[in-house]
Design an enzyme around this catalytic site. Structure first.
Site, PDB file in Angstrom:
ATOM      1  CE  LYS A 116     -14.764  -4.092   0.964  1.00  0.00           C
ATOM      2  NZ  LYS A 116     -14.517  -3.877   2.370  1.00  0.00           N
TER       3      LYS A 116
ATOM      4  CE  LYS B 135      -4.321  -1.634   1.994  1.00  0.00           C
ATOM      5  NZ  LYS B 135      -5.360  -1.393   2.988  1.00  0.00           N
TER       6      LYS B 135
ATOM      7  CE  LYS C 285      -6.614  -8.409  -1.313  1.00  0.00           C
ATOM      8  NZ  LYS C 285      -6.646  -8.241   0.108  1.00  0.00           N
TER       9      LYS C 285
HETATM   10  P1  AMP Z   1     -11.613  -6.119   3.732  1.00  0.00           P
HETATM   11  O1  AMP Z   1     -12.550  -5.973   2.602  1.00  0.00           O
HETATM   12  O2  AMP Z   1     -10.191  -5.947   3.290  1.00  0.00           O
HETATM   13  O3  AMP Z   1     -11.978  -5.332   4.931  1.00  0.00           O
HETATM   14  O4  AMP Z   1     -11.699  -7.649   4.148  1.00  0.00           O
HETATM   15  C1  AMP Z   1     -12.701  -8.187   4.976  1.00  0.00           C
HETATM   16  C2  AMP Z   1     -12.528  -9.689   5.093  1.00  0.00           C
HETATM   17  O5  AMP Z   1     -12.698 -10.306   3.805  1.00  0.00           O
HETATM   18  C3  AMP Z   1     -11.142 -10.102   5.582  1.00  0.00           C
HETATM   19  O6  AMP Z   1     -11.283 -11.221   6.436  1.00  0.00           O
HETATM   20  C4  AMP Z   1     -10.438 -10.482   4.312  1.00  0.00           C
HETATM   21  O7  AMP Z   1      -9.414 -11.443   4.551  1.00  0.00           O
HETATM   22  C5  AMP Z   1     -11.559 -11.099   3.495  1.00  0.00           C
HETATM   23  N1  AMP Z   1     -11.285 -10.974   2.051  1.00  0.00           N
HETATM   24  C6  AMP Z   1     -11.120  -9.817   1.342  1.00  0.00           C
HETATM   25  N2  AMP Z   1     -10.885 -10.062   0.035  1.00  0.00           N
HETATM   26  C7  AMP Z   1     -10.886 -11.421  -0.087  1.00  0.00           C
HETATM   27  C8  AMP Z   1     -10.701 -12.326  -1.196  1.00  0.00           C
HETATM   28  N3  AMP Z   1     -10.476 -11.877  -2.430  1.00  0.00           N
HETATM   29  N4  AMP Z   1     -10.779 -13.664  -0.959  1.00  0.00           N
HETATM   30  C9  AMP Z   1     -11.024 -14.136   0.296  1.00  0.00           C
HETATM   31  N5  AMP Z   1     -11.203 -13.342   1.375  1.00  0.00           N
HETATM   32  C10 AMP Z   1     -11.141 -12.009   1.200  1.00  0.00           C
END
Ligand code: AMP
Ligand code: TRP
Length: 332
Positions: free
Chosen positions: A200, A114, A197
């Site tokens: 968002k 980041k 991956k």
């Molecule tokens: P975040 O959107 O970064 O706040 O992530 C929220 C949760 O979703 C966390 O536990 C991340 O590890 C999981 N997560 C986010 N993106 C992925 C993805 N592409 N595959 C699996 N888990 C994800």
């Protein structure tokens, strides 16, 4: 010493939740809330480690609360709250930051990604992100943390920080929280590039399925998803990352073993496999988006739920914070 089992996890309120969030994390939360007392945070303090639009952030927090409830988090059982509404997170992050050597933070790959090339321009908040995350979990003495693969390194650091605090205090005050990572949906990849991956922050909306996408959007996105020229559908992460990702999504949505799904589609072509996958995704996701829309009609009710979540979370953190402050030598 043994600690009472408790789940804590969180998601940032930045834009819509996507299929990676749902399959990698939230689906696990829905299941775990029946086994252990569970707290799920909407992590707006983490969100501001990168620039945010203030007018949109609160609305995003409310929308994320609606998404969690729509996915099946039961607020009569589990706690859903917004991180910044409970002061223990910021207070504990400071204390734990004083037990975290810079060398540990320098290893964090998410910071390196980041911050990019201009490290000197990155904020202290972005650098301290994993310390705040340790505070989130430890303020409730949570023992189990269901997350996707990308958060594993942060949780290992949280364990190290808890250990450092305990050593300094000369007592086992904090548990070493256990990351819970699903073997199948740990890392859902972008629909446009099977080696990145699903996220968002990807510029292309076609890279992800949002929980709010309607049936037409879901079908169109799977139809356009990247494929390859190999005959049949088979799982091989190395040579067929896109086919493997789509198989993984199918298996996770259907709650079926990967081997069973890849057998079933072994002789299919991409077009028929993608259309079966789109049908399955619509069947699983449309009740969630419908429920989300219903909940968002009444923002006052969502705000009441979040206020109650805040009070319940703060009540659990209060005695933990008292113990930590005492062990630190603070005047309490
Ligand atoms: P975040 O959107 O970064 O706040 O992530 C929220 C949760 O979703 C966390 O536990 C991340 O590890 C999981 N997560 C986010 N993106 C992925 C993805 N592409 N595959 C699996 N888990 C994800
Ligand atoms: N950093 C996590 C993410 O981006 C969200 C998060 C913040 C979290 N605090 C947490 C997850 C504590 C688990 C436990 O996905």
């Amino acid at each position: 010493m043994s600690f009472t089992p408790r789940v804590f996890s969180g998601v940032q309120p930045t834009g819509n939740l996507h299929l990676g969030n749902y399959l990698g994390a939230i689906k696990q939360w829905v299941r775990m809330q029946h086994d252990m007392p569970s707290i799920y945070g909407i992590m707006d303090m983490h969100a501001i480690t990168v620039p945010q639009n203030a007018a949109e952030l609160a609305a995003c927090s409310r929308q994320t609360a609606a998404a969690l409830i729509a996915c099946g988090i039961d607020v009569s059982k589990s706690i859903i709250f917004v991180q910044s509404s409970v002061s223990a997170h910021a207070e504990l992050a400071w204390i734990l930051g004083c037990h975290t050597p810079l060398g540990w933070l320098n290893r964090m790959t998410q910071f390196k990604e980041k911050a990019g090339k201009q490290k000197d321009m990155a904020s202290l908040g972005l650098y301290g992100y994993p310390v705040l995350m340790a505070a989130d979990v430890l303020a409730y003495k949570a023992t189990h943390v269901p997350v996707g693969e990308d958060q594993k390194q942060h949780l290992e650091l949280a364990r190290d920080i808890a250990g450092a605090f305990n050593r300094a205090a000369g007592a086992e005050i904090l548990p070493l929280p256990e990351p819970m990572i699903l073997p199948t949906a740990a890392r859902i990849m972008s629909l446009r590039d099977g080696t990145k991956k699903m996220s968002k922050s990807d510029a292309s909306d076609y890279s992800r399925i949002n929980l709010t996408d309607d049936a037409d959007a879901i079908a169109a996105k799977f139809k356009k998803a990247k494929s390859d020229m190999v005959e049949g559908i088979s799982y091989d992460e190395e040579s067929r990352p896109e086919a493997s990702n789509l198989l993984q999504i199918y298996a996770a949505l259907a709650d079926e073993p990967l081997a069973k799904v890849s057998d079933a589609f072994a002789s299919s072509n991409f077009s028929s496999f993608k259309s079966a996958l789109a049908d399955l995704a619509v069947a699983k996701l449309s009740p969630i988006s419908a429920r989300m829309r219903e909940l968002l009609v009444d923002p006052d009710e969502l705000d009441r739920l979040l206020a109650s979540g805040r009070d319940r979370a703060a009540a659990i953190a209060a005695p933990v914070m008292r113990e930590i402050k005492q062990a630190t030598g603070f005047f309490v």
